[in-house]
Write a protein that holds these residues in place. Sequence first.
Motif, PDB file in Angstrom:
ATOM      1  N   PHE A  30     -40.937   0.949   0.873  1.00  0.00           N
ATOM      2  CA  PHE A  30     -41.882   1.857   0.240  1.00  0.00           C
ATOM      3  C   PHE A  30     -41.297   3.249   0.082  1.00  0.00           C
ATOM      4  N   THR A  31     -41.756   3.928  -0.953  1.00  0.00           N
ATOM      5  CA  THR A  31     -41.313   5.304  -1.184  1.00  0.00           C
ATOM      6  C   THR A  31     -42.043   6.236  -0.209  1.00  0.00           C
ATOM      7  N   PRO A  32     -41.504   7.428   0.000  1.00  0.00           N
ATOM      8  CA  PRO A  32     -42.214   8.397   0.847  1.00  0.00           C
ATOM      9  C   PRO A  32     -43.632   8.685   0.341  1.00  0.00           C
ATOM     10  N   GLU A  33     -43.804   8.722  -0.964  1.00  0.00           N
ATOM     11  CA  GLU A  33     -45.126   8.979  -1.536  1.00  0.00           C
ATOM     12  C   GLU A  33     -46.094   7.832  -1.219  1.00  0.00           C
ATOM     13  N   GLU A  34     -45.613   6.601  -1.325  1.00  0.00           N
ATOM     14  CA  GLU A  34     -46.451   5.447  -1.002  1.00  0.00           C
ATOM     15  C   GLU A  34     -46.824   5.454   0.488  1.00  0.00           C
ATOM     16  N   LEU A  35     -45.881   5.806   1.316  1.00  0.00           N
ATOM     17  CA  LEU A  35     -46.150   5.863   2.756  1.00  0.00           C
ATOM     18  C   LEU A  35     -47.149   6.959   3.095  1.00  0.00           C
ATOM     19  N   GLU A  36     -47.103   8.066   2.360  1.00  0.00           N
ATOM     20  CA  GLU A  36     -48.072   9.145   2.571  1.00  0.00           C
ATOM     21  C   GLU A  36     -49.481   8.660   2.268  1.00  0.00           C
TER      22      GLU A  36
END
Length: 154
Positions: free
Chosen positions: A129-135
């Motif tokens: 997952f991307t950092p944005e998705e994890l956020e």
Amino acid sequence: MSGTGPTEGPHPLVLLLQEFTLEANRYVDAAGGRKDMHRTDLNALAVIMRHTDRGAVVTPGVLRKELDLSSPATTALIDRLDQSGHVVRERGSTDRRQVELKMTPKAYQDGSAIFAPLSRHMGEALAAFTPEELEVAARFMAAMVEATVAAREE
């Protein structure tokens, strides 16, 4: 059924959270069992670790309240953790009548052995997952924890 259509069930994410909870419980039971530790033992160590990391003193009363146990059950739990070498009882530095609970190096070693495989597999899953998705996922999980606490306290 009337002509109004099918009854809507829980949101698919709620169903996945239920499934995750079930699988997490199964993991704790299986992995803890390999170290002869019950789920309550592991929950107690998690409580002690969390409070210790915050610089708070952990007493039998804190453990009883956090785990919603009776006084006799709390004593039995602490006795079990003491006998297994995971916790020691120490007299308080300011109030010698107060008993403080401290985790031992064995508790940290066993905890690491129990949870290392789960941590490794979760880390591999998170890497997709991307950092944005994890956020977004982190915000979602925080909201679900808050909702669960609110429902419990209602």
